[in-house]
Design a protein around this motif. Structure first.
Motif, PDB file in Angstrom:
ATOM      1  N   THR A  60       0.902  -1.123  -0.101  1.00 54.51           N
ATOM      2  CA  THR A  60      -0.103   0.068  -0.055  1.00 54.51           C
ATOM      3  C   THR A  60       0.875   1.324   0.097  1.00 54.51           C
ATOM      4  O   THR A  60       2.095   1.141   0.079  1.00 54.51           O
ATOM      5  CB  THR A  60      -0.909  -0.032   1.017  1.00 54.51           C
ATOM      6  OG1 THR A  60      -2.059   0.953   0.892  1.00 54.51           O
ATOM      7  CG2 THR A  60      -0.223   0.276   2.474  1.00 54.51           C
ATOM      8  N   SER A  61       0.191   2.464  -0.173  1.00 48.52           N
ATOM      9  CA  SER A  61       0.939   3.500   0.095  1.00 48.52           C
ATOM     10  C   SER A  61       0.316   4.730   0.727  1.00 48.52           C
ATOM     11  O   SER A  61      -1.128   4.250   1.137  1.00 48.52           O
ATOM     12  CB  SER A  61       1.344   4.356  -1.419  1.00 48.52           C
ATOM     13  OG  SER A  61       0.095   4.594  -2.138  1.00 48.52           O
ATOM     14  N   ALA A  62       0.789   5.786   1.178  1.00 47.39           N
ATOM     15  CA  ALA A  62       0.028   6.719   1.933  1.00 47.39           C
ATOM     16  C   ALA A  62      -1.169   7.047   1.166  1.00 47.39           C
ATOM     17  O   ALA A  62      -2.445   7.415   1.744  1.00 47.39           O
ATOM     18  CB  ALA A  62       0.942   7.924   2.142  1.00 47.39           C
ATOM     19  N   SER A  63      -1.122   7.256  -0.233  1.00 51.50           N
ATOM     20  CA  SER A  63      -2.612   7.669  -1.126  1.00 51.50           C
ATOM     21  C   SER A  63      -3.409   6.629  -1.325  1.00 51.50           C
ATOM     22  O   SER A  63      -4.404   6.900  -1.461  1.00 51.50           O
ATOM     23  CB  SER A  63      -1.947   8.255  -2.105  1.00 51.50           C
ATOM     24  OG  SER A  63      -1.351   7.190  -3.067  1.00 51.50           O
ATOM     25  N   ASP A  64      -2.774   5.177  -1.403  1.00 56.77           N
ATOM     26  CA  ASP A  64      -3.873   4.219  -1.492  1.00 56.77           C
ATOM     27  C   ASP A  64      -4.336   3.814  -0.038  1.00 56.77           C
ATOM     28  O   ASP A  64      -5.700   3.107  -0.119  1.00 56.77           O
ATOM     29  CB  ASP A  64      -3.006   2.994  -2.147  1.00 56.77           C
ATOM     30  CG  ASP A  64      -3.029   3.286  -3.607  1.00 56.77           C
ATOM     31  OD1 ASP A  64      -3.390   4.215  -4.331  1.00 56.77           O
ATOM     32  OD2 ASP A  64      -1.971   2.563  -4.068  1.00 56.77           O
ATOM     33  N   PHE A  65      -3.667   3.881   0.924  1.00 57.21           N
ATOM     34  CA  PHE A  65      -4.219   3.202   2.122  1.00 57.21           C
ATOM     35  C   PHE A  65      -5.726   3.705   2.374  1.00 57.21           C
ATOM     36  O   PHE A  65      -5.883   4.759   2.346  1.00 57.21           O
ATOM     37  CB  PHE A  65      -3.230   3.654   3.397  1.00 57.21           C
ATOM     38  CG  PHE A  65      -3.862   2.932   4.673  1.00 57.21           C
ATOM     39  CD1 PHE A  65      -3.168   1.688   4.693  1.00 57.21           C
ATOM     40  CD2 PHE A  65      -4.533   3.659   5.414  1.00 57.21           C
ATOM     41  CE1 PHE A  65      -3.595   0.887   6.180  1.00 57.21           C
ATOM     42  CE2 PHE A  65      -4.892   2.821   6.606  1.00 57.21           C
ATOM     43  CZ  PHE A  65      -4.523   1.609   7.165  1.00 57.21           C
ATOM     44  N   PRO A  66      -6.505   2.801   3.019  1.00 61.02           N
ATOM     45  CA  PRO A  66      -6.573   1.488   3.361  1.00 61.02           C
ATOM     46  C   PRO A  66      -6.571   0.348   2.161  1.00 61.02           C
ATOM     47  O   PRO A  66      -6.551  -0.916   2.660  1.00 61.02           O
ATOM     48  CB  PRO A  66      -7.484   1.212   4.564  1.00 61.02           C
ATOM     49  CG  PRO A  66      -8.748   2.113   3.702  1.00 61.02           C
ATOM     50  CD  PRO A  66      -8.163   3.140   2.849  1.00 61.02           C
ATOM     51  N   VAL A  67      -6.464   0.664   1.071  1.00 59.17           N
ATOM     52  CA  VAL A  67      -6.270  -0.424   0.051  1.00 59.17           C
ATOM     53  C   VAL A  67      -5.122  -1.062  -0.135  1.00 59.17           C
ATOM     54  O   VAL A  67      -4.199  -0.109  -0.300  1.00 59.17           O
ATOM     55  CB  VAL A  67      -6.878   0.193  -1.567  1.00 59.17           C
ATOM     56  CG1 VAL A  67      -6.726  -0.535  -2.387  1.00 59.17           C
ATOM     57  CG2 VAL A  67      -8.158   0.747  -1.341  1.00 59.17           C
TER      58      VAL A  67
END
Length: 88
Positions: free
Chosen positions: A6-13
Motif C-alpha cells: 500500500t502507499s499513503a495515498s492508497d491506504f487502506p487499499v
C-alpha cells in the motif's frame, strides 16, 4: 505467500501483483515483519476464492478485486468483483 503493498495515498487499499488463479484457492491474511516472518495471523478459518472465469462469470482477461475485512468471520464479508483489466 503473496505480498500486498500500500502507499499513503492508497491506504487502506492494499494491492498485489496479478496472480493466476485456476479453480479454487484458499488464503488468509498475515502481518509480517520487515524480514518476512509472520507476526500476526488472521484468527479465522481460511478464506476461499474461486476462478470467476470458469463458467463465464468473468472474461478470461479480467482483473478480480478482492474486498475483504481483516478478521471478518463470515464469507459474506468478502466480495470478489471483476474490474477493468487495464487497471493496476
Amino acid at each position: 505467500g503473496i505480498a500486498l503493498c500500500t502507499s499513503a495515498s492508497d491506504f487502506p487499499v492494499w494491492r498485489s501483483q496479478p496472480i493466476p488463479l485456476e479453480g479454487e484457492a484458499e488464503y488468509k491474511f498475515v502481518i509480517c515483519d520487515d524480514t518476512g516472518h509472520a507476526v500476526v495471523w488472521e484468527e479465522r478459518a481460511n478464506r476461499t476464492m474461486r476462478d470467476l472465469t470458469s463458467g463465464g462469470l468473468a472474461p478470461l482477461s479480467s482483473v478480480i478485486a478482492v474486498y475483504a475485512v481483516w478478521g471478518a468471520q463470515a464469507d459474506d464479508q468478502c466480495d470478489l468483483r471483476s474490474c477493468d483489466a487495464n487497471r493496476t
